[in-house]
Each structure stands twice: as C-alpha cells, then as structure tokens.
Scaffold this motif. Structure first.
Motif, PDB file in Angstrom:
ATOM      1  N   THR A 191       2.826   8.620  -6.543  1.00 32.24           N
ATOM      2  CA  THR A 191       3.510   7.485  -6.740  1.00 32.24           C
ATOM      3  C   THR A 191       2.796   6.246  -7.776  1.00 32.24           C
ATOM      4  OG1 THR A 191       4.039   7.539  -4.305  1.00 32.24           O
ATOM      5  CG2 THR A 191       4.151   5.593  -5.187  1.00 32.24           C
ATOM      6  N   ILE A 192       1.486   6.258  -7.696  1.00 34.15           N
ATOM      7  CA  ILE A 192       0.932   5.184  -8.637  1.00 34.15           C
ATOM      8  C   ILE A 192       0.909   5.588 -10.119  1.00 34.15           C
ATOM      9  CG2 ILE A 192      -0.606   4.196  -6.808  1.00 34.15           C
ATOM     10  CD1 ILE A 192      -2.783   5.647  -7.911  1.00 34.15           C
ATOM     11  N   ARG A 193       1.263   6.880 -10.419  1.00 27.03           N
ATOM     12  CA  ARG A 193       1.446   7.292 -11.714  1.00 27.03           C
ATOM     13  C   ARG A 193       2.617   6.606 -12.670  1.00 27.03           C
ATOM     14  NH1 ARG A 193       0.347  13.863 -10.465  1.00 27.03           N
ATOM     15  NH2 ARG A 193      -1.861  13.494  -9.922  1.00 27.03           N
ATOM     16  N   GLU A 194       3.673   6.254 -11.484  1.00 27.22           N
ATOM     17  CA  GLU A 194       4.796   5.489 -12.327  1.00 27.22           C
ATOM     18  C   GLU A 194       5.168   4.448 -11.491  1.00 27.22           C
ATOM     19  OE1 GLU A 194       9.477   6.941 -13.558  1.00 27.22           O
ATOM     20  OE2 GLU A 194       8.081   8.439 -12.822  1.00 27.22           O
ATOM     21  N   ALA A 202       5.650  -1.622  -2.298  1.00 26.88           N
ATOM     22  CA  ALA A 202       5.297  -0.386  -1.579  1.00 26.88           C
ATOM     23  C   ALA A 202       3.560   0.070  -1.733  1.00 26.88           C
ATOM     24  CB  ALA A 202       6.069   0.648  -1.554  1.00 26.88           C
ATOM     25  N   ILE A 203       3.622  -0.319  -3.355  1.00 27.64           N
ATOM     26  CA  ILE A 203       2.059   0.357  -3.745  1.00 27.64           C
ATOM     27  C   ILE A 203       1.258  -0.791  -3.238  1.00 27.64           C
ATOM     28  CG2 ILE A 203       0.727   0.645  -5.706  1.00 27.64           C
ATOM     29  CD1 ILE A 203       3.254   2.040  -6.797  1.00 27.64           C
ATOM     30  N   PHE A 204       1.676  -1.903  -3.471  1.00 27.45           N
ATOM     31  CA  PHE A 204       0.765  -3.178  -2.872  1.00 27.45           C
ATOM     32  C   PHE A 204       0.285  -2.915  -1.515  1.00 27.45           C
ATOM     33  CE2 PHE A 204       0.548  -7.445  -1.120  1.00 27.45           C
ATOM     34  CZ  PHE A 204      -0.784  -7.948  -1.838  1.00 27.45           C
ATOM     35  N   LEU A 205       1.282  -2.840  -0.775  1.00 27.04           N
ATOM     36  CA  LEU A 205       1.073  -2.876   0.804  1.00 27.04           C
ATOM     37  C   LEU A 205       0.347  -1.384   1.093  1.00 27.04           C
ATOM     38  CD1 LEU A 205       4.678  -3.982   2.031  1.00 27.04           C
ATOM     39  CD2 LEU A 205       2.606  -5.289   1.966  1.00 27.04           C
ATOM     40  N   THR A 206       0.590  -0.482   0.383  1.00 30.86           N
ATOM     41  CA  THR A 206      -0.049   0.725   0.839  1.00 30.86           C
ATOM     42  C   THR A 206      -1.512   0.596   0.514  1.00 30.86           C
ATOM     43  OG1 THR A 206       1.947   2.241   0.234  1.00 30.86           O
ATOM     44  CG2 THR A 206      -0.230   3.207   0.269  1.00 30.86           C
ATOM     45  N   SER A 207      -1.830  -0.009  -0.424  1.00 26.80           N
ATOM     46  CA  SER A 207      -3.332  -0.104  -1.003  1.00 26.80           C
ATOM     47  C   SER A 207      -3.900  -1.117  -0.011  1.00 26.80           C
ATOM     48  CB  SER A 207      -3.266  -0.622  -2.540  1.00 26.80           C
ATOM     49  OG  SER A 207      -2.830  -1.854  -2.563  1.00 26.80           O
ATOM     50  N   SER A 208      -3.205  -2.015   0.449  1.00 28.83           N
ATOM     51  CA  SER A 208      -3.876  -3.018   1.397  1.00 28.83           C
ATOM     52  C   SER A 208      -4.398  -2.295   2.730  1.00 28.83           C
ATOM     53  CB  SER A 208      -2.859  -4.278   1.611  1.00 28.83           C
ATOM     54  OG  SER A 208      -2.650  -4.890   0.512  1.00 28.83           O
ATOM     55  N   LEU A 209      -3.351  -1.626   2.947  1.00 29.97           N
ATOM     56  CA  LEU A 209      -3.328  -0.983   4.463  1.00 29.97           C
ATOM     57  C   LEU A 209      -4.452   0.175   4.482  1.00 29.97           C
ATOM     58  CD1 LEU A 209       0.511  -0.956   5.581  1.00 29.97           C
ATOM     59  CD2 LEU A 209      -1.574  -2.428   6.549  1.00 29.97           C
ATOM     60  N   VAL A 237     -14.908   2.815  -0.044  1.00 31.47           N
ATOM     61  CA  VAL A 237     -13.983   1.820   0.230  1.00 31.47           C
ATOM     62  C   VAL A 237     -13.898   1.040  -1.004  1.00 31.47           C
ATOM     63  CG1 VAL A 237     -13.149  -0.099   1.496  1.00 31.47           C
ATOM     64  CG2 VAL A 237     -14.032   1.878   2.777  1.00 31.47           C
ATOM     65  N   PHE A 238     -15.053   0.729  -1.595  1.00 33.56           N
ATOM     66  CA  PHE A 238     -15.166   0.033  -2.881  1.00 33.56           C
ATOM     67  C   PHE A 238     -14.256   0.945  -4.082  1.00 33.56           C
ATOM     68  CE2 PHE A 238     -17.993  -2.343  -0.345  1.00 33.56           C
ATOM     69  CZ  PHE A 238     -18.278  -3.564  -1.147  1.00 33.56           C
ATOM     70  N   PHE A 239     -14.611   1.893  -4.053  1.00 26.69           N
ATOM     71  CA  PHE A 239     -14.275   2.752  -5.120  1.00 26.69           C
ATOM     72  C   PHE A 239     -12.435   2.939  -5.002  1.00 26.69           C
ATOM     73  CE2 PHE A 239     -18.495   4.718  -5.931  1.00 26.69           C
ATOM     74  CZ  PHE A 239     -18.640   4.852  -7.479  1.00 26.69           C
ATOM     75  N   MET A 240     -12.263   3.189  -3.733  1.00 29.95           N
ATOM     76  CA  MET A 240     -10.679   2.980  -3.671  1.00 29.95           C
ATOM     77  C   MET A 240     -10.066   1.633  -3.820  1.00 29.95           C
ATOM     78  SD  MET A 240      -8.444   3.505  -0.262  1.00 29.95           S
ATOM     79  CE  MET A 240      -8.942   1.969   0.072  1.00 29.95           C
ATOM     80  N   THR A 241     -10.747   0.764  -3.406  1.00 34.87           N
ATOM     81  CA  THR A 241     -10.184  -0.635  -3.597  1.00 34.87           C
ATOM     82  C   THR A 241     -10.117  -0.972  -5.117  1.00 34.87           C
ATOM     83  OG1 THR A 241     -10.702  -1.216  -1.527  1.00 34.87           O
ATOM     84  CG2 THR A 241     -10.020  -3.110  -3.011  1.00 34.87           C
ATOM     85  N   ARG A 242     -11.076  -0.690  -5.712  1.00 37.25           N
ATOM     86  CA  ARG A 242     -11.342  -1.026  -7.303  1.00 37.25           C
ATOM     87  C   ARG A 242     -10.312  -0.237  -7.955  1.00 37.25           C
ATOM     88  NH1 ARG A 242     -14.269  -3.819 -10.152  1.00 37.25           N
ATOM     89  NH2 ARG A 242     -14.061  -2.207 -11.761  1.00 37.25           N
ATOM     90  N   GLY A 243     -10.102   1.130  -7.556  1.00 38.71           N
ATOM     91  CA  GLY A 243      -9.246   1.942  -8.462  1.00 38.71           C
ATOM     92  C   GLY A 243      -7.916   1.557  -8.409  1.00 38.71           C
ATOM     93  N   VAL A 244      -7.365   1.121  -7.316  1.00 39.03           N
ATOM     94  CA  VAL A 244      -5.941   0.933  -6.885  1.00 39.03           C
ATOM     95  C   VAL A 244      -5.761  -0.520  -7.879  1.00 39.03           C
ATOM     96  CG1 VAL A 244      -4.174  -0.057  -5.490  1.00 39.03           C
ATOM     97  CG2 VAL A 244      -5.618   1.992  -4.700  1.00 39.03           C
ATOM     98  N   ARG A 245      -6.831  -1.515  -7.585  1.00 35.73           N
ATOM     99  CA  ARG A 245      -6.599  -2.845  -8.269  1.00 35.73           C
ATOM    100  C   ARG A 245      -6.424  -2.490  -9.827  1.00 35.73           C
ATOM    101  NH1 ARG A 245     -11.279  -6.119 -10.596  1.00 35.73           N
ATOM    102  NH2 ARG A 245     -10.885  -4.666 -11.942  1.00 35.73           N
ATOM    103  N   ASP A 246      -7.377  -1.590 -10.240  1.00 37.20           N
ATOM    104  CA  ASP A 246      -7.118  -1.164 -11.970  1.00 37.20           C
ATOM    105  C   ASP A 246      -5.747  -0.735 -12.320  1.00 37.20           C
ATOM    106  OD1 ASP A 246      -9.822  -2.440 -12.301  1.00 37.20           O
ATOM    107  OD2 ASP A 246     -10.669  -0.047 -12.082  1.00 37.20           O
TER     108      ASP A 246
END
Length: 426
Positions: A191-194, A202-209, A237-246
């Motif tokens: 999903t985050i590729r496009e 949806a992407i924002f909420l998914t990353s938060s949850l 958790v840090f790696f995932m959170t930062r990755g989605v933020r980027d």
C-alpha cells in the motif's frame, strides 16, 4: 361411432415414467415416483436427492424386507407433494454463480472483533478528545473497508485487547492478533508504495495503530515464557515508526487538505506547544538533561563524534517532550504545572513523536547497545508514567527498564537509578 378421447402425452415427464410408459403428472417429485418411493428425475433439491444416495445427515430408519422404501417426506408426507422443493429458489435467481465463501468461523470471529473494537477498544486509544475518539470508532473502520491493512490492524488490536481482558482465552486471542498483524504488515508494504489522497488517511491511521500493536505485543509478552519481551522489540518499534514517517513525509500536507481535517487535527497536533523551545524546563529536568550532556556524553565520545552528535540531538528532542508534559493543559497553555510529576493524562502520541524525530544514527546506536543511546532511551521510557492509563502499556515501562539494564555493563547501570526513581514516584 363416437370419437375416441384424445390422449395427451407428457413431453416433460420424468425418466422413470417414460421408461414405464405411463403418464407423468410432472410433479416434483411426480405422483408415481413418490408412491413407489423412487428418485424422481424432475427434483433438483439436493436434500431430496441426498436422501436416496445415503448422503443425508439424518438417516431414515431402514425399511423391512418387502416393504416400500420410506418416503423422503417422512410419515407426514402430504397427499399431493409440493410442486417445487427448492425453497431458496428466490436467491438463486439473483446469484446464478456460486461465489466461494469465507469459512463461517473466520468471518464470525472477525465480526466479533470489530464489534468489540467499536464498543470498547477504540475508546482506549485516546481518552480526552472526543474528535479523536470519533476518528477511531467510526471513520477508521469505514476507511478500513477499502484499505485492508487498516482493517486488519484494527482487528489485531481488538484481539489483543480481548487477550488482556480474558486471561482464560489469552492464547486464542493472541493468535488471532498475530494473524491479523501479519496480514497488516504484508499488505501495508504494498500500500505505501503508491500513496494517494484517497489512501493517505488509511496509511496514517495504520501506521499509528501499528505502534499501538507493537507496544501491546510487548505488554502481553510477559505472560508468555516462551517469547519474553526484548530490547530488540523496543528498537524495532523505532525502526518501524521512523520508516513510515519517512514514507509519509513528502505527502504529509495532504492530510491538512482533507475534509476530515478537523477530526484529524487533534491527532496530528499531539498536544504540541506552539513555540515549544520558548518555554522553560522544570529545574529538576533541566538539571538532569545537563548532567546527561556534560557527564554521560563526554565520557562516551568526543563532541565531534557522530554518535555523540546523535545522542545530543536526541536529548534536545526529549526536552521538547518534557516541556509539553510540564506546560500543557489542563494546567493551561504556557502555564507551568508545579505538580507535573504527578500527571497521568498525557496521550501516547506525545511520547511517540520522539520516536519519529530522533536520527537514524541514534536508532542504530540503540540497536548496537551504545551506552549513551540506551541511557537517553531510559529517560524517555520513564516518561510513560505520565501517560493516561492504557491496557496496552501495563507493565511496559518496567519491562523496558529491565531490558535496558540487562544490556548495560555493570559499571554503567548506575545511570538508570535516576530515571527509575523518577518513574517510581507517585
């Protein structure tokens, strides 16, 4: 001579009547087949057919020798059998093709999880903002119908919540949670590729949850001796959170252009003070941050060292979080709360934003068990005492402290005394 009565042939009669060369009344079943207890070819009802093939779940008593076979209608068979046995023919007119269905146990379980989410779990995500509660209760499930990763992470967290609430069924619900988390991560990568304006929410909420799900996993792991929580879980958790933020950073402004911005705004703001750097830190915290910069970082690297720079920046970002806790409502914006150490009403997002602002170098230092990075991390962990009570945070702070202490050498563990004492204060 009187004319002979005309004989009308049955052109649509059943096969057995044609073989016997008798007139068929074309009933379903026909009268003659019913009287003889034979399978009538005009009947398409599978239950009727199964009764002759021995496939019926309720087998009829065997007839005695020489007696006519039992009627498929039982002892209360009508004198004239119904003309159409397919009682669901109405639906067959609208569903000409058989559509493969999900096993009942799967979708019934998912329905149960969604019901629990909307009735209980969604309100545990945030506690003080009605708009954000509406976001998680109503909008998130509606958006999730179109974006499966969001739907799966909702079901995963609901399952984790039930695992927490129902100890006797913890293993069952934990497995359900893991299953939906796996679906989330597999589908989310695609999903985050496009990213578009249609799926950005949806992407924002998914990353938060996803962050909530990770924390919940660590809290529930204490009940599983086979899979105890580790420091690597914290770092992950840090790696995932930062990755989605980027990934989201280039299109983050899209969120402010959407019609639901008023609902998203409290979540996006995360209680951040305007002009945060202009507010003073409480003396006890300001002194401690100076100690970290002066004593800890001087000892474990030169000021020109990249690791020292990464830790220094992490402390600066940590100070911003500390100001938010000390100055933000209910005491009033810009009004220092002298009793800030007893606050237990801060939302999770206030602390989670630190994960997205520290550098990638700092996260790698934590992974490598760098002393300075782990000590700074411990001072962030201590702030979870200020969070509003959450089921998914129960025991998390104590577990994180334990993992950090185990990762440090004996001569460096004294650095944890201060944050642990701070966290233990009522």
């Amino acid at each position: 001579m009187p004319s002979r009565a005309a004989h009308t042939k049955s052109r649509s009669g059943c096969l057995r009547c044609k073989q016997r060369r008798v007139k068929c009344d074309e009933g379903k079943p026909c009268r003659d087949c019913h009287r003889r207890g034979e399978l009538c070819s005009l009947v398409t009802d599978p239950i009727y057919i199964a009764s002759f093939k021995g496939e019926s779940s309720a087998s009829a008593p065997s007839s005695s020798a020489g007696a006519a076979p039992a009627s498929p209608y039982g002892s209360h068979s009508p004198a004239t059998p119904p003309q159409h046995q397919d009682i669901f023919s109405f639906f067959s007119n609208y569903t000409p093709k058989i559509v493969p269905s999900t096993p009942y146990s799967d979708w019934a379980e998912d329905l149960h999880l969604m019901a629990h989410w909307t009735a209980e779990t969604c309100f545990t995500m945030v506690t003080t903002r009605p708009a954000a509660q509406l976001l998680f209760q109503k909008i998130a499930p509606e958006v999730g119908v179109k974006v499966p990763p969001l739907l799966h992470i909702i079901l995963a967290i609901a399952a984790s919540h039930l695992a927490y609430l129902r100890p006797s069924q913890r293993e069952h619900y934990s497995k359900l949670s893991i299953k939906h988390q796996q679906h989330t991560t597999q589908q989310f990568q695609t999903t985050i590729r496009e990213i578009t304006k249609d799926n950005i929410v949806a992407i924002f909420l998914t990353s938060s949850l996803l962050t909530v799900a990770c924390v919940a996993n660590m809290s529930l792991a204490k009940y599983s001796p086979d899979h105890p929580p580790t420091l690597d879980d914290v770092v992950a958790v840090f790696f995932m959170t930062r990755g989605v933020r980027d990934v989201l950073h280039p299109v983050y402004d899209w969120l402010s252009e959407l019609e639901i911005k008023p609902i998203l705004e409290p979540v996006l703001d995360n209680y951040t003070l305007d002009g945060n750097e202009n507010y003073e830190l409480p003396p006890i915290l300001a002194n401690r941050m100076d100690v970290l910069r002066r004593d800890l970082l001087d000892k474990h690297g030169s000021y020109h060292d990249a690791s020292k720079e990464a830790c220094h920046f992490a402390i600066l970002e940590l100070e911003k979080v500390l100001r938010d806790i000390a100055h933000f409502p209910p005491s009033g914006v810009g009004v220092f709360n002298p009793d800030f150490r007893r606050r237990k009403d801060i939302e999770l997002g206030v602390l989670m934003k630190w994960q997205t602002t520290v550098s990638a170098t700092f996260v790698n230092l934590m992974k490598k068990r760098h002393v300075g990075a782990l000590v700074v991390l411990a001072h962030w962990v201590m702030l979870t005492k200020h969070l509003a009570p959450k089921w998914f945070l129960e025991g998390w702070m104590e577990s994180a402290f334990e993992q950090i202490r185990n990762a440090l050498k004996e001569e460096d563990r004294h650095w944890l005394d201060w944050p642990e004492e701070y966290a233990s204060q009522p």
